[in-house]
Structures are given as structure tokens and as C-alpha cells.
Design a protein around this motif. Structure first.
Motif, PDB file in Angstrom:
ATOM      1  N   LYS A   1      17.326   5.470 -31.000  1.00  0.00           N
ATOM      2  CA  LYS A   1      17.722   4.079 -30.739  1.00  0.00           C
ATOM      3  C   LYS A   1      17.432   3.146 -31.912  1.00  0.00           C
TER       4      LYS A   1
ATOM      5  N   SER B   1      18.050   2.138 -22.140  1.00  0.00           N
ATOM      6  CA  SER B   1      19.507   2.126 -22.152  1.00  0.00           C
ATOM      7  C   SER B   1      20.002   2.903 -23.377  1.00  0.00           C
TER       8      SER B   1
ATOM      9  N   ASN C   1      21.829   2.917 -25.988  1.00  0.00           N
ATOM     10  CA  ASN C   1      22.530   2.194 -27.052  1.00  0.00           C
ATOM     11  C   ASN C   1      21.579   2.006 -28.213  1.00  0.00           C
TER      12      ASN C   1
ATOM     13  N   SER D   1      24.272  -2.660 -23.815  1.00  0.00           N
ATOM     14  CA  SER D   1      23.992  -1.461 -23.034  1.00  0.00           C
ATOM     15  C   SER D   1      25.296  -0.802 -22.599  1.00  0.00           C
TER      16      SER D   1
ATOM     17  N   GLU E   1      20.919  -4.114 -16.506  1.00  0.00           N
ATOM     18  CA  GLU E   1      19.698  -3.319 -16.368  1.00  0.00           C
ATOM     19  C   GLU E   1      18.875  -3.730 -15.149  1.00  0.00           C
TER      20      GLU E   1
ATOM     21  N   HIS F   1      19.490  -9.699 -28.778  1.00  0.00           N
ATOM     22  CA  HIS F   1      19.493  -8.446 -28.043  1.00  0.00           C
ATOM     23  C   HIS F   1      20.830  -8.376 -27.337  1.00  0.00           C
ATOM     24  N   TYR F   2      21.219  -7.195 -26.912  1.00  0.00           N
ATOM     25  CA  TYR F   2      22.466  -7.020 -26.145  1.00  0.00           C
ATOM     26  C   TYR F   2      23.669  -7.615 -26.886  1.00  0.00           C
TER      27      TYR F   2
END
Ligand code: TXA
Ligand code: MG
Length: 317
Positions: free
Chosen positions: A53, A141, A143, A149, A178, A228-229
């Protein structure tokens, strides 16, 4: 070499379980998002997850088990934990609890903390895999760190396909966002990451207030890192118009016109919106656009988790 995408037949789950027992990584579906799974009792397997990751190793991982009983072998199931587990497991709830001494979990999985985050996933393929491998599975997750994700097997194949032994295809994730991470280490339960189970649901089950928001002290949930994300394109939140160059992530019945648009839910249904969120952001993340405009989402129920992900995706990088 990219990993095979396998239907969740018994034979394929058996192959994946064998790979996990050999310390390899397997991507598997859960009802929230796809997980990048590895043996949670093996420091080497857990280190391989962090490496795959590109995740900062101070961020601990969620441990997945098949049942309440399996969880209670690893962590101290406090009275509040028992109430929440009986109500929401299997499902989109992760509990942070004290690790039991000699529980066998890798120290790396909790990044050296004396607590562990644990969850019983509901997806039948995840349940089957946990049963067949007989191991607790660490699974963030699936990713690369900081990215969106995955909610489909193809999302995993596109980014981590060369890092896993197999990808189990369980179809699109039903929840799409999530799990909610709740710390029960202190008298007052605290939500460390909003997710598929809402604060209202938790408060009602416990008959007590649940603290929302950021963990104080040295630990930060990766859910709490600034950016993030994130898709590749920048995001503009709370948009009610679309300017040239923008793709539109809409919500509700009357979106403005746009050259490229996806609607999270024309009916304004937050469950549908959560399930669509990451897949639609991916579809809008195209090099022929300069930005993604996102319409306002109500800050209630699952909207809290959706807005949390959108704010992080929009955060400065
Ligand atoms: O829905 C999900 O939860 C997905 C699927 C695959 O189950 N998994 C997932 O795992 O999102 P991960 O590892 O990306 O998220 C772990 C979250 C982070 O916010 C992390 O900081 C928190 O759980 N966490 C894990 N262990 C913790 C601990 N001991 N104390 C506090 N927070 C912890
Ligand atoms: Mg993640």
C-alpha cells in the motif's frame, strides 16, 4: 504479473486460503470496500501489506475475524463491545479494544499499540475465506495509500494487481464506504472514523452519547490524515453550478447541466450515494477534465461519512 480475478467458488476460496496460510496477500470483497488481506499473526505478511500500500507504518490495520468468538480470543470484549458486536456484527463496524496478552496477533498490525481494531465482515466471500484459512486477516482497503478505496474487483486489479496472489471478485460492495471505527478504550465511546454505521445507530444501541471526531494524543487514524481517498483531479465541494472544465458529481433530483456527470442518488438516498461514491469518483477522474465539482450532501446519517471522505479527497495534497 497481475493476479487472477477469481469468482468466490469453494475451490477458489480454498486456493486463496492456502496462499494466505503461506504468508501471501489476497484481495477480497467485504460489504464495505475490498480489503488487502494477509495473515494478522505474521509480522512478515503484515509488513508486506504496508509495503504494497505504501502506507506509513505508524497507521495500524483492521483485523478481520469470522465470529464474535474468534474476536474474543484476540481482544478484551468489554460490555459495550459485546452490545455493539451483537447488534452490528457481521457488518460495517470496527471496534478498537485492548489486545489480549499472548493473543498471537502481530505487533506490527497494531503498530505497537496495546489495542487492536477488529471487525467481523458480513460479505459471504469474506466469511468463507476467514473460515477456510482459519487465520485472523489484517486487511486495510485494497488501494495505494492516500487513494480512493476499491468497491469493485477491477479497481483492485488496476492498482494492486501485481502485489497479491489473487483477487476474489464478490461484485460491487453494497455499503461502498469503509466501516465505522469506534474506540472503546475509554469510558465514553469515540468514533475515530465515521463509516457505514452511523453515530445515531451507535448511540441508540449503547443508550449513551458517542464522541465524534478526532482522537487526541499521538495516534492518528489514517482516516484522519489531511489528504486521503483522493482522485487525481482536484475537487470543489458544495458546488451548485458547474464551470468549464469541470465534471459533476451530483446528488438529488435537479443537478445542473455538465459535460460529464454522475449522480450519487437522484432520489437523494444516502445509502445509494455511499454505495456509488468511490466508483463514480473514479469514473469522473478523467484527464480531459480539470476538476470535479461535487454538489452538497446532507450532513445526516451516512452523509456524515460521505462528507468526511469528500473533505479528505478535497484536502490540499
Ligand atoms: O471497511 C473497512 O474498514 C475496510 C475493509 C477492508 O474492512 N478496512 C479498512 O481498514 O478500512 P484500514 O486498515 O484502512 O483502516 C484502519 C482504521 C484506520 O482509521 C486506523 O487508524 C484505525 O482503523 N485503527 C486500526 N487499529 C487501531 C488502533 N489500535 N487504535 C486506533 N485506531 C486504529
Ligand atoms: Mg483505506
Amino acid at each position: 504479473m497481475t493476479a487472477p480475478i477469481l469468482e468466490p467458488t469453494l475451490a477458489n476460496l480454498g486456493l486463496a486460503a492456502a496462499a494466505l496460510r503461506e504468508g501471501k496477500l489476497v484481495a477480497f470483497p467485504t460489504e464495505t470496500v475490498y480489503g488487502l488481506g494477509g495473515d494478522a499473526t505474521s509480522d512478515r505478511a503484515v509488513a508486506a501489506i504496508y509495503a504494497a500500500k505504501g502506507r506509513p507504518s505508524f497507521n495500524p490495520l483492521i483485523v478481520h475475524v469470522g465470529s464474535f468468538t474468534a474476536a474474543s480470543r484476540l481482544v478484551e470484549m468489554t460490555p459495550q463491545a459485546e452490545i455493539l458486536a451483537r447488534k452490528f456484527w457481521p457488518g460495517a463496524l470496527t471496534l478498537v479494544l485492548p489486545r489480549k496478552p499472548r493473543c498471537g496477533l502481530s505487533l506490527l498490525v497494531s503498530a505497537g499499540l496495546d489495542s487492536a481494531a477488529i471487525r467481523v465482515p458480513a460479505h459471504p466471500a469474506a466469511q468463507g475465506l476467514l473460515l477456510m484459512c482459519g487465520l485472523p486477516l489484517a486487511a486495510p482497503s485494497a488501494n495505494p495509500s492516500g487513494k480512493m478505496s476499491p468497491t469493485r474487483a477491477e479497481h483492485v486489479a488496476a492498482t494492486l494487481g501485481d502485489k497479491v496472489a489473487a483477487i476474489i471478485d464478490g461484485g460491487p460492495c453494497k455499503v461502498g464506504i469503509e466501516s465505522t471505527v469506534v474506540s472503546l478504550l475509554n469510558a465514553t465511546p469515540r468514533i475515530l472514523r465515521p463509516g457505514g454505521i452511523t453515530a445515531e445507530q451507535l448511540g441508540e444501541a449503547l443508550q449513551t452519547t458517542v464522541e465524534a471526531g478526532s482522537e487526541s494524543g499521538p495516534l492518528h487514524s489514517p482516516g484522519q490524515l489531511e489528504s486521503h481517498y483522493a482522485p487525481i483531479l482536484p475537487l470543489r465541494l458544495n458546488a451548485d453550478t458547474v464551470v468549464a472544465g469541470e465534471a459533476l458529481l451530483a446528488f438529488g433530483a435537479r443537478p445542473p447541466a455538465a459535460a460529464l456527470a454522475r449522480n450519487l442518488s437522484a432520489q437523494g438516498d444516502l445509502e445509494e450515494a455511499a454505495a456509488n461514491l468511490f466508483a463514480m469518483l473514479r469514473e469522473l477522474d478523467r484527464p480531459d477534465f480539470t476538476r470535479i465539482a461535487v454538489m452538497p450532501i446532507p450532513e445526516t446519517g451516512l452523509g456524515v461519512a460521505i462528507n468526511d471522505r469528500l473533505r479528505r479527497a478535497a484536502a490540499p495534497r
